[in-house]
Design an enzyme around this catalytic site. Structure first.
Site, PDB file in Angstrom:
ATOM      1  N   LEU A 132       3.953 -32.748  -6.100  1.00  0.00           N
ATOM      2  CA  LEU A 132       3.023 -32.664  -7.226  1.00  0.00           C
ATOM      3  C   LEU A 132       3.478 -33.528  -8.381  1.00  0.00           C
ATOM      4  O   LEU A 132       2.666 -34.082  -9.113  1.00  0.00           O
ATOM      5  CB  LEU A 132       2.891 -31.210  -7.699  1.00  0.00           C
ATOM      6  CG  LEU A 132       2.242 -30.229  -6.728  1.00  0.00           C
ATOM      7  CD1 LEU A 132       2.317 -28.816  -7.281  1.00  0.00           C
ATOM      8  CD2 LEU A 132       0.806 -30.627  -6.440  1.00  0.00           C
ATOM      9  N   GLY A 133       4.780 -33.623  -8.586  1.00  0.00           N
ATOM     10  CA  GLY A 133       5.278 -34.426  -9.691  1.00  0.00           C
ATOM     11  C   GLY A 133       6.724 -34.123  -9.984  1.00  0.00           C
ATOM     12  O   GLY A 133       7.414 -33.461  -9.210  1.00  0.00           O
ATOM     13  N   GLU A 134       7.168 -34.630 -11.143  1.00  0.00           N
ATOM     14  CA  GLU A 134       8.561 -34.453 -11.541  1.00  0.00           C
ATOM     15  C   GLU A 134       8.654 -34.283 -13.038  1.00  0.00           C
ATOM     16  O   GLU A 134       7.962 -34.963 -13.798  1.00  0.00           O
ATOM     17  CB  GLU A 134       9.393 -35.664 -11.123  1.00  0.00           C
ATOM     18  CG  GLU A 134      10.875 -35.510 -11.457  1.00  0.00           C
ATOM     19  CD  GLU A 134      11.627 -36.812 -11.330  1.00  0.00           C
ATOM     20  OE1 GLU A 134      12.866 -36.766 -11.306  1.00  0.00           O
ATOM     21  OE2 GLU A 134      10.973 -37.863 -11.290  1.00  0.00           O
ATOM     22  N   PHE A 137      13.298 -30.815 -15.246  1.00  0.00           N
ATOM     23  CA  PHE A 137      14.018 -29.856 -14.405  1.00  0.00           C
ATOM     24  C   PHE A 137      14.274 -30.433 -13.021  1.00  0.00           C
ATOM     25  O   PHE A 137      15.349 -30.290 -12.461  1.00  0.00           O
ATOM     26  CB  PHE A 137      13.193 -28.573 -14.306  1.00  0.00           C
ATOM     27  CG  PHE A 137      13.848 -27.468 -13.532  1.00  0.00           C
ATOM     28  CD1 PHE A 137      14.636 -26.533 -14.177  1.00  0.00           C
ATOM     29  CD2 PHE A 137      13.667 -27.354 -12.169  1.00  0.00           C
ATOM     30  CE1 PHE A 137      15.237 -25.505 -13.466  1.00  0.00           C
ATOM     31  CE2 PHE A 137      14.260 -26.336 -11.453  1.00  0.00           C
ATOM     32  CZ  PHE A 137      15.051 -25.407 -12.106  1.00  0.00           C
ATOM     33  N   GLY A 138      13.279 -31.075 -12.461  1.00  0.00           N
ATOM     34  CA  GLY A 138      13.395 -31.606 -11.108  1.00  0.00           C
ATOM     35  C   GLY A 138      12.022 -31.878 -10.536  1.00  0.00           C
ATOM     36  O   GLY A 138      11.056 -32.074 -11.274  1.00  0.00           O
ATOM     37  N   CYS A 139      11.932 -31.881  -9.218  1.00  0.00           N
ATOM     38  CA  CYS A 139      10.679 -32.206  -8.541  1.00  0.00           C
ATOM     39  C   CYS A 139       9.889 -30.938  -8.225  1.00  0.00           C
ATOM     40  O   CYS A 139      10.456 -29.863  -8.050  1.00  0.00           O
ATOM     41  CB  CYS A 139      10.971 -32.971  -7.260  1.00  0.00           C
ATOM     42  SG  CYS A 139      11.871 -34.507  -7.559  1.00  0.00           S
ATOM     43  N   LYS A 164       9.322 -25.563  -7.807  1.00  0.00           N
ATOM     44  CA  LYS A 164      10.093 -26.482  -8.651  1.00  0.00           C
ATOM     45  C   LYS A 164      11.553 -26.443  -8.219  1.00  0.00           C
ATOM     46  O   LYS A 164      12.174 -25.386  -8.176  1.00  0.00           O
ATOM     47  CB  LYS A 164       9.958 -26.085 -10.122  1.00  0.00           C
ATOM     48  CG  LYS A 164      10.612 -27.071 -11.092  1.00  0.00           C
ATOM     49  CD  LYS A 164      10.584 -26.555 -12.532  1.00  0.00           C
ATOM     50  CE  LYS A 164       9.196 -26.527 -13.111  1.00  0.00           C
ATOM     51  NZ  LYS A 164       9.220 -26.210 -14.576  1.00  0.00           N
ATOM     52  N   ASP A 259       8.653 -25.290 -27.401  1.00  0.00           N
ATOM     53  CA  ASP A 259       8.323 -26.554 -26.733  1.00  0.00           C
ATOM     54  C   ASP A 259       6.830 -26.631 -26.453  1.00  0.00           C
ATOM     55  O   ASP A 259       6.407 -27.002 -25.357  1.00  0.00           O
ATOM     56  CB  ASP A 259       9.125 -26.683 -25.438  1.00  0.00           C
ATOM     57  CG  ASP A 259       9.259 -28.133 -24.981  1.00  0.00           C
ATOM     58  OD1 ASP A 259       9.053 -29.040 -25.815  1.00  0.00           O
ATOM     59  OD2 ASP A 259       9.576 -28.357 -23.803  1.00  0.00           O
TER      60      ASP A 259
END
Length: 476
Positions: A132-134, A137-139, A164, A259
């Protein structure tokens, strides 16, 4: 979900998001700047995969229950002449490796505990087609699990989730992972993304969320061809406001989100807004204290000025961030955009003189709306934004007050495009053609597009859509 080819085109086109993160770290220097598309998609993907695999090879395989944490990418640029305080009173940031102890996790009966191999199968072995994306935090991978269990199921059946994975060399780490579990695992509200569960197996750290098919607000505001309709924009603003109001005023223990930005507002299939990414969240101060003192963390362009200058964090810091996002929703502009002319690069400073000007406020609105917005609704929304952006934090409204002010706006139908008074308000260009929203239109231009809220494209719910290496683990 964005296709693989579309995802990589988005990354090649956008590269590092301009102005959003402040100073980016040197390890990002290989990412393409906006508009630089000299490399082919294949070569870009090859370089990305190679670099990620190389970084993973550096991790000591003997590590057990230890998260490798890189310098956070969310550190705010400190204002010149106003250094942030050095004293840290327990902020959710990472600066060094932190051993994992089970006692650091708050127990929650709401969360499912997953085995790594189950998530591996649920995401079809973390294959690129599931990506889905990055983010920092990670992928993030799309997967399918049992409706009420943890076992993987056939794609398209059961419960669709977003998995995630923690990148050991990533920009967020152990403390953010813990904060995500400890906050989202104990907070339940329609305007918060649901954390389904987590995996903590050897050095693997994964989080499992409900899948948000419409992606992020950021994607729809800044990366999609068709603009979001006015009513949908107001619906999203209201939903996000409800999420903050819950955290500040309704949760058993108040929370400062810290955030709040468009990329952290995810949308379900009906464009209901939900807040995600609680890695930087903090408990709000109790009644005896006026604020929490902490190192300055967050995203440049969204943080309240008093927080950036002093490190004093309150719920009113989130209110300011909401005001920035509301401006982005109204204007279709990023909070910071270095590609714009001088004087327009900082959104708040550009709009501040005109927010309460009833005769000129319409010039601030997204020209892509082409007059398809409520006049009364736009006036009220700009007033709310001005209140949230008050330089005096104590004068900013509570989020519950913001919610009440926004409730009527999605249903107002006094569209400017059908108002004769609106047409006379438009400035006239030298060729005699009136403009809309501050932009010139052609005499023989195409008719206004339909802005139906039911046919907008779906999008990946995460900031970057990149191909990524699989998390470490033995092949089944």
């Amino acid at each position: 979900m964005a296709t693989k080819l579309e995802s990589f085109k988005v990354v090649e086109k956008l590269g590092v998001e301009k102005g959003e993160k402040g100073k980016m770290m040197s390890k990002k220097k290989n990412v393409k700047k906006d508009g630089d598309e000299s490399e082919s998609g294949f070569w870009f993907r090859f370089k990305f995969i190679f670099s990620c695999i190389s970084s993973r090879s550096k991790v000591d395989s003997s590590m057990n229950a230890t998260a490798v944490i890189a310098e956070p990418k969310k550190v705010i640029e400190k204002l010149e002449g106003h250094p942030a305080p050095t004293k840290d009173t327990g902020c959710a940031e990472s600066g060094s490796s932190t051993p994992l102890m089970s006692g650091e996790l708050k127990y929650s009966s709401k969360l499912r505990i997953f085995m790594f191999n189950d998530l591996k199968l649920a995401t079809r072995n973390f294959r690129p087609e599931s990506l889905l994306g990055e983010g920092g935090f990670g992928c993030v991978f799309k997967g399918w699990i049992e409706e009420n269990g943890t076992a993987p199921v056939k794609p398209g059946t059961g419960l669709t989730v977003a998995v995630k994975t923690l990148n050991p060399d990533g920009l967020q780490g152990h403390k953010e992972w813990l904060a995500e579990i400890n906050f989202l695992g104990n907070l339940v509200h329609p305007s918060l993304v649901k954390l389904v569960g987590y995996c903590m197996e050897e050095d693997q750290r994964l989080l499992v969320y409900e899948f948000m098919p419409r992606g992020s607000l950021e994607n729809h505001l800044f990366r999609r061809t068709l603009p979001l309709p006015w009513s949908v924009r107001m619906k999203i603003a209201l939903g996000a406001a409800k999420g903050l109001a819950f955290l500040h005023e309704e949760a058993e223990k108040p929370v400062i989100y810290r955030d709040f930005k468009t990329s952290n507002i995810l949308l379900d299939g009906e464009y209901n807004a939900k807040l995600s990414d609680f890695g930087l969240a903090k408990d709000a101060p109790d009644e005896k204290k006026s604020h929490v003192s902490t190192r300055v963390m967050g995203t440049y362009g969204y943080a309240a000025p008093e927080y950036v200058m002093t490190g004093h964090l309150t719920t009113k810091s989130d209110v300011y961030s909401f005001g920035v996002v509301l401006l982005e929703i109204l204007t279709g502009r990023r909070s910071v955009d270095k590609s714009r002319p001088n004087g327009e690069q900082n959104l708040v400073e550009w709009v501040r003189p005109h927010l309460l000007d009833k005769k000129r406020f319409y010039r601030l609105l997204d020209p892509r709306l082409e007059g398809h917005y409520s006049i009364k609704g736009a006036q009220k929304a700009t007033q709310v934004a001005a209140q949230c952006l008050n330089r005096d934090s104590k004068a900013r409204p509570k989020m519950s007050e913001v919610v009440e002010a926004l409730k009527p706006l999605p249903n107002l139908k006094d569209f400017a495009s059908s108002s004769s008074s609106f047409q006379t308000m438009q400035p006239v260009a030298k060729n005699g053609v009136r403009t809309q929203g501050g932009g010139f239109v052609s005499r023989n231009g195409p008719p206004m597009r339909s802005l139906s809220s039911l046919n907008l494209p779906q999008a990946s719910p995460y900031r970057y859509a990149r191909q990524s290496p699989k998390p470490k683990g033995k092949e089944p």
